[in-house]
Design a protein around this motif. Structure first.
Motif, PDB file in Angstrom:
ATOM      1  N   LYS A   1       0.834  -1.204   0.000  1.00 55.09           N
ATOM      2  CA  LYS A   1       0.000   0.000   0.000  1.00 55.09           C
ATOM      3  C   LYS A   1       0.866   1.250   0.000  1.00 55.09           C
ATOM      4  N   GLN A   2       1.874   1.253   0.869  1.00 55.55           N
ATOM      5  CA  GLN A   2       2.756   2.411   0.923  1.00 55.55           C
ATOM      6  C   GLN A   2       3.587   2.534  -0.347  1.00 55.55           C
ATOM      7  N   PHE A   3       3.965   1.382  -0.910  1.00 54.55           N
ATOM      8  CA  PHE A   3       4.739   1.351  -2.152  1.00 54.55           C
ATOM      9  C   PHE A   3       3.991   2.069  -3.270  1.00 54.55           C
ATOM     10  N   VAL A   4       2.685   1.824  -3.381  1.00 55.31           N
ATOM     11  CA  VAL A   4       1.871   2.481  -4.407  1.00 55.31           C
ATOM     12  C   VAL A   4       1.711   3.964  -4.088  1.00 55.31           C
ATOM     13  N   LYS A   5       1.478   4.295  -2.836  1.00 58.65           N
ATOM     14  CA  LYS A   5       1.338   5.702  -2.448  1.00 58.65           C
ATOM     15  C   LYS A   5       2.578   6.514  -2.812  1.00 58.65           C
ATOM     16  N   ASP A   6       3.745   5.864  -2.714  1.00 60.72           N
ATOM     17  CA  ASP A   6       5.000   6.564  -3.008  1.00 60.72           C
ATOM     18  C   ASP A   6       5.199   6.810  -4.501  1.00 60.72           C
ATOM     19  N   ARG A   7       4.437   6.083  -5.356  1.00 58.86           N
ATOM     20  CA  ARG A   7       4.640   6.171  -6.797  1.00 58.86           C
ATOM     21  C   ARG A   7       3.503   6.834  -7.554  1.00 58.86           C
ATOM     22  N   LEU A   8       2.306   6.779  -6.986  1.00 57.29           N
ATOM     23  CA  LEU A   8       1.140   7.340  -7.655  1.00 57.29           C
ATOM     24  C   LEU A   8       0.465   8.351  -6.741  1.00 57.29           C
ATOM     25  N   ALA A   9      -0.468   9.100  -7.292  1.00 58.52           N
ATOM     26  CA  ALA A   9      -1.289   9.981  -6.457  1.00 58.52           C
ATOM     27  C   ALA A   9      -1.922   9.146  -5.345  1.00 58.52           C
ATOM     28  N   ALA A  10      -1.943   9.675  -4.129  1.00 58.12           N
ATOM     29  CA  ALA A  10      -2.288   8.889  -2.947  1.00 58.12           C
ATOM     30  C   ALA A  10      -3.665   8.238  -3.016  1.00 58.12           C
ATOM     31  N   PHE A  11      -4.626   8.890  -3.710  1.00 61.52           N
ATOM     32  CA  PHE A  11      -5.975   8.324  -3.725  1.00 61.52           C
ATOM     33  C   PHE A  11      -6.077   7.039  -4.539  1.00 61.52           C
ATOM     34  N   LYS A  12      -5.013   6.685  -5.278  1.00 61.57           N
ATOM     35  CA  LYS A  12      -5.050   5.510  -6.146  1.00 61.57           C
ATOM     36  C   LYS A  12      -4.618   4.218  -5.457  1.00 61.57           C
ATOM     37  N   TYR A  13      -4.132   4.298  -4.228  1.00 65.35           N
ATOM     38  CA  TYR A  13      -3.592   3.088  -3.605  1.00 65.35           C
ATOM     39  C   TYR A  13      -4.700   2.083  -3.290  1.00 65.35           C
ATOM     40  N   PRO A  14      -4.398   0.764  -3.314  1.00 66.87           N
ATOM     41  CA  PRO A  14      -5.430  -0.242  -3.014  1.00 66.87           C
ATOM     42  C   PRO A  14      -5.762  -0.267  -1.531  1.00 66.87           C
ATOM     43  N   ARG A  15      -7.041  -0.171  -1.209  1.00 69.44           N
ATOM     44  CA  ARG A  15      -7.458  -0.185   0.200  1.00 69.44           C
ATOM     45  C   ARG A  15      -7.416  -1.595   0.782  1.00 69.44           C
ATOM     46  N   TRP A  16      -7.585  -2.604  -0.071  1.00 73.58           N
ATOM     47  CA  TRP A  16      -7.505  -3.985   0.359  1.00 73.58           C
ATOM     48  C   TRP A  16      -6.506  -4.717  -0.530  1.00 73.58           C
ATOM     49  N   ILE A  17      -5.793  -5.677   0.049  1.00 76.16           N
ATOM     50  CA  ILE A  17      -4.898  -6.522  -0.731  1.00 76.16           C
ATOM     51  C   ILE A  17      -5.160  -7.977  -0.363  1.00 76.16           C
ATOM     52  N   GLU A  18      -5.439  -8.757  -1.372  1.00 76.49           N
ATOM     53  CA  GLU A  18      -5.685 -10.187  -1.197  1.00 76.49           C
ATOM     54  C   GLU A  18      -4.598 -10.967  -1.941  1.00 76.49           C
ATOM     55  N   PHE A  19      -4.059 -12.004  -1.300  1.00 69.84           N
ATOM     56  CA  PHE A  19      -3.031 -12.824  -1.932  1.00 69.84           C
ATOM     57  C   PHE A  19      -3.634 -14.140  -2.393  1.00 69.84           C
ATOM     58  N   VAL A  20      -3.375 -14.521  -3.633  1.00 68.61           N
ATOM     59  CA  VAL A  20      -3.884 -15.763  -4.213  1.00 68.61           C
ATOM     60  C   VAL A  20      -2.730 -16.509  -4.886  1.00 68.61           C
ATOM     61  N   ASP A  21      -2.977 -17.785  -5.189  1.00 70.18           N
ATOM     62  CA  ASP A  21      -1.945 -18.598  -5.848  1.00 70.18           C
ATOM     63  C   ASP A  21      -1.864 -18.307  -7.341  1.00 70.18           C
ATOM     64  N   GLU A  22      -3.000 -17.964  -7.957  1.00 70.68           N
ATOM     65  CA  GLU A  22      -2.995 -17.622  -9.379  1.00 70.68           C
ATOM     66  C   GLU A  22      -4.199 -16.764  -9.712  1.00 70.68           C
TER      67      GLU A  22
END
Length: 517
Positions: free
Chosen positions: A478-499
């Motif tokens: 989340k912080q990685f995206v905030k550091d690269r894009l406008a802050a409002f674009k960061y993902p509020r949720w992150i889900e990890f999947v196998d594929e």
């Protein structure tokens, strides 16, 4: 001359918005209230003329472009309308864009001047010398950092200016909107367009008046905010309150309580934040006649809670950068919860299927609009222009259906674009940022509704390694995206999947990742 007629006619939008207020005797009435205090219509007119003179003294020619990256202070209408009065094309841009976005826009527009607030200059400093067309950098604020000072430039000019001879159908200003690639597109608007939206929406549909005091949380660089905080109040001689900082619940509620606006323009995400803050004024503690909402669909639950706590309606509508402002809206005394209302007078709406044919009553279709404020084209985007601006019809990119009573019900986007807080977000752009992280193998971004049923980005990630701390990596991404894009674009949720689900050709099937509504 009637709005929307084919006759071009000599017409200057800046003259149209300001001069009638002086003729009507409103010269000493506050036009704008910002952090520095109240500014009268006469003061505003004088400084518009001074800025127009300054632009001409710099040698800037009619129809050349100037970029405005300005906070919401009186300097915005001075520069925006001063340029228009001189026949020069102002291009207001998002103050939350990245340096990469700014560099692209400066090149795409071939702008010859940049007018920027001093606290926003840092987003330009690294690339200012890489734009061949850019000849002038003018800074609003006390720290000009070695560049020309806007206040000094204006102070040395005469308060009279002979307006450029422009036409109603001539190019007037541009507004940049993001596309499916994530890169902004410059929408070209005409001199007659602000008059059209003021007459048909602000006056005819919601009934703005001379005694109104308006406050828009949506900033002036947005099409929505430009109408709310500039062309609408000026069209009737009302007063506009401008907030130069972020519209936090504290700041917004302080204005609602202490500066007594009669119309408040917001977006659903902000209305939800205000309701959760516990700071909202109750009935009798404010002067609001009504509020308006746009940018994303207003959930019926939010509307009901607002009506209960504040005691006034929110008039939900939909507009677009391409159409300049709202073309479909609820009205005072005619609010249908969960709907976007009915067409604004002067605009025609149709819903079409995948083949471009009208859908049957009650069926979902792609929204298309015909009306007098449509943009001319996207600058340097012929293919996308042909796709969006089809004769008299403009494709909105939204899906709607019409209920049995004629109200329009929002059904979602026709593409993968997301609207977050009223601002388009490209999932592809967020995915590209996520992929840059060393721990990410694949990424897909889709929209997910939060507790208030407002859409925010959700990322579905395939990690390179099998053993990792999901919570820690999720926070890091989340912080990685905030550091690269406008802050409002960061993902509020992150889900990890196998594929990730994919087609036979390897394309990600995002629709399989979206949660059922």
């Amino acid at each position: 001359m009637a709005i929307g007629t084919d006759a071009a006619g000599e017409f200057n939008a800046a003259v149209d918005l300001i001069d009638h207020n002086l003729t009507a005797g409103r010269g000493q009435k506050p036009a704008v209230i910002d952090r520095s205090g109240a500014h009268s219509y006469q003061e505003l007119s004088d400084n518009i003329n001074r800025f127009a003179n300054a632009l001409k003294q710099l040698g800037i020619q009619q129809e050349q472009r100037i970029i405005l990256c300005l906070n919401d202070t009186v300097d915005f209408p001075i520069c925006f309308l001063g340029a228009i009065k001189a026949g020069i094309i102002p291009v207001p841009i998002n103050t939350r864009f990245t340096a990469k976005d700014y560099a692209f826009i400066l090149d795409d527009s071939s702008a010859v001047a940049l007018i920027v607030s001093d606290d926003l200059l840092a987003g330009f400093e690294s690339h200012l010398k890489s734009h061949p067309a850019l000849r002038h950098v003018i800074v609003s604020g006390s720290n000009s950092a070695g560049h020309d000072s806007l206040s000094d430039m204006i102070a040395g000019q005469k308060p009279e200016f002979e307006p450029a001879r422009t036409m109603r159908d001539a190019m007037c200003f541009w507004l940049y909107t993001s596309g499916t690639t994530g890169m902004p597109k410059g929408t070209v608007h005409l001199h007659g367009s602000m008059r059209a939206t003021a007459e048909l929406y602000a006056k005819e549909t919601v009934g703005i008046r001379e005694d109104d005091v308006t406050f828009s949380a949506a900033k002036l660089f947005f099409a929505y905010g430009l109408g709310n905080g500039l062309s609408f109040p000026f069209s009737v001689g009302a007063t506009a309150i401008l907030l130069d900082g972020p519209p936090t619940p504290d700041a917004v509620c302080n204005i609602l309580r202490n500066q007594a606006p009669t119309i408040f323009y917001g977006v659903p995400t902000l209305f939800g934040m205000l309701l959760a803050s516990g700071l909202l004024p109750k009935p009798g503690e404010h002067r609001l006649r009504f509020c308006t909402s746009a940018g994303e669909a207003l959930p019926a639950e939010l509307l009901a809670r607002w009506q209960e706590q504040v005691g006034v309606d929110i008039l939900d509508g939909i507009g677009s950068t391409e159409m300049l402002h709202i073309f479909l809206s609820n009205r005072p005394g005619d609010v249908r919860p969960g709907s976007t209302g009915k067409p604004v007078k002067g605009y025609d709406i149709r819903l079409t299927d995948d083949d471009g044919h009208p859908v049957k009553p009650g069926e979902m279709g792609a929204l298309e609009i015909s009306g007098p404020s449509s943009g001319l084209m996207y600058w340097n985007r012929r293919e996308k222009s042909l796709e969006t601006f089809q004769g008299p019809w403009t494709r909105a990119g939204d899906k709607y259906r019409q209920d049995e009573d004629g109200y329009y019900i929002y059904c979602g986007r026709t593409d993968d674009m997301l609207k977050v807080g009223g601002i388009y977000v490209s999932p592809f752009e967020v995915e590209a940022a996520l992929i840059e992280h060393e721990a990410v193998l694949e990424a897909a971004v889709v929209g997910k509704a939060d507790a208030d049923k407002l859409i925010k980005p959700k990322a579905v990630i395939v990690a390179k390694e099998k053993n990792f701390d999901a919570d820690a990596l999720g926070m890091e991404l989340k912080q990685f995206v905030k550091d690269r894009l406008a802050a409002f674009k960061y993902p509020r949720w992150i889900e990890f999947v196998d594929e990730l689900p994919k087609t036979a050709t390897g394309k990600i099937q995002r629709f399989k990742l979206r949660e059922p509504e």
